[in-house]
Write a protein that holds these residues in place. Sequence first.
Motif, short mmCIF file in Angstrom:
data_model
loop_
_atom_site.label_atom_id
_atom_site.label_comp_id
_atom_site.label_asym_id
_atom_site.label_seq_id
_atom_site.Cartn_x
_atom_site.Cartn_y
_atom_site.Cartn_z
N TYR A 160 5.96 -1.13 -5.03
CA TYR A 160 4.91 -2.13 -4.88
C TYR A 160 5.12 -3.27 -5.85
O TYR A 160 5.80 -3.14 -6.86
N TYR A 191 -5.26 -6.49 5.61
CA TYR A 191 -3.86 -6.09 5.46
C TYR A 191 -3.00 -6.64 6.60
O TYR A 191 -3.50 -7.05 7.65
N LYS A 211 1.72 -5.83 -2.51
CA LYS A 211 2.68 -5.66 -1.42
C LYS A 211 3.34 -4.30 -1.60
O LYS A 211 3.87 -4.00 -2.68
N GLU A 223 1.17 -5.83 3.18
CA GLU A 223 0.42 -6.64 2.23
C GLU A 223 -1.03 -6.19 2.34
O GLU A 223 -1.61 -6.23 3.43
#
Length: 255
Positions: free
Chosen positions: A153, A174, A219, A246
């Motif tokens: 991430y 998202y 992310k 995301e």
Amino acid sequence: MKRIFLVACLSGIAAASYAQTKTAAKKPVAKKTTTVSKTTTVVALKSTLDSTSYAFGTSIGAGLKTTGLSTLNYEVLLKGLKDAFTGGKVVLDQQQAQQCINEALAKASAVKNKAEIEANRIKYAPVMKEGQEFLEQNKKRAGVQTTASGLQYEVLTAGTGVKPAATDSVLVHYKGTLLNGKQFDNSYDRGEPISFPLNRVIPGWTEGVQLMPAGSKYKFYIPYNLAYGERGAGADIPPYSTLIFEVELLKVNGK
């Protein structure tokens, strides 16, 4: 049709023990059967009843085949079907029959699932390799962090709110894509965020969103084993796919 399928299963498998205790009589050669070769026969359907009976047989057989069962004792299957249909004495009671069905279907399903997973492993080996190579290179980029599970991430926006627990429900926006950039889901396009319990989603989400303070945008790079695994999801996410999300954590519900 589901009821017919269940009756056929119950009757056919229920009569299985019958075959072990009593030798079935030889099946007489029907006068309505025409021999085509030594191994193939064609049933002559000479009445509506013949056609209906044969249609039910093929329907039941097709339904049973989808469960993963590879073979049955067809003479005993017909015996069980006839006993149930005509009110004859059955060898197994309903509980015994259901147990036989459950065990047979569980075994057939396990074999079928194993075969499907192995077929997917071979077919989608390039997808798995692409994901592994991507993650190996991606973890070297500045700002990308990797957890013990292999989840990667990076922080796009750092929030200051409370972090959720796995048992919490969260509200998020998202966007999800494959490695090639193909988008398979996007709450922004739908015009509204989504709320869900954090322990009811893929493992990569359950782990990753817990790292996020409310108000953050991260992310995530999720390896297949933390996403949809060996099976994938629908037509848009192939088996063994590494996914990119995301995620914007708007709030932890109730906190």
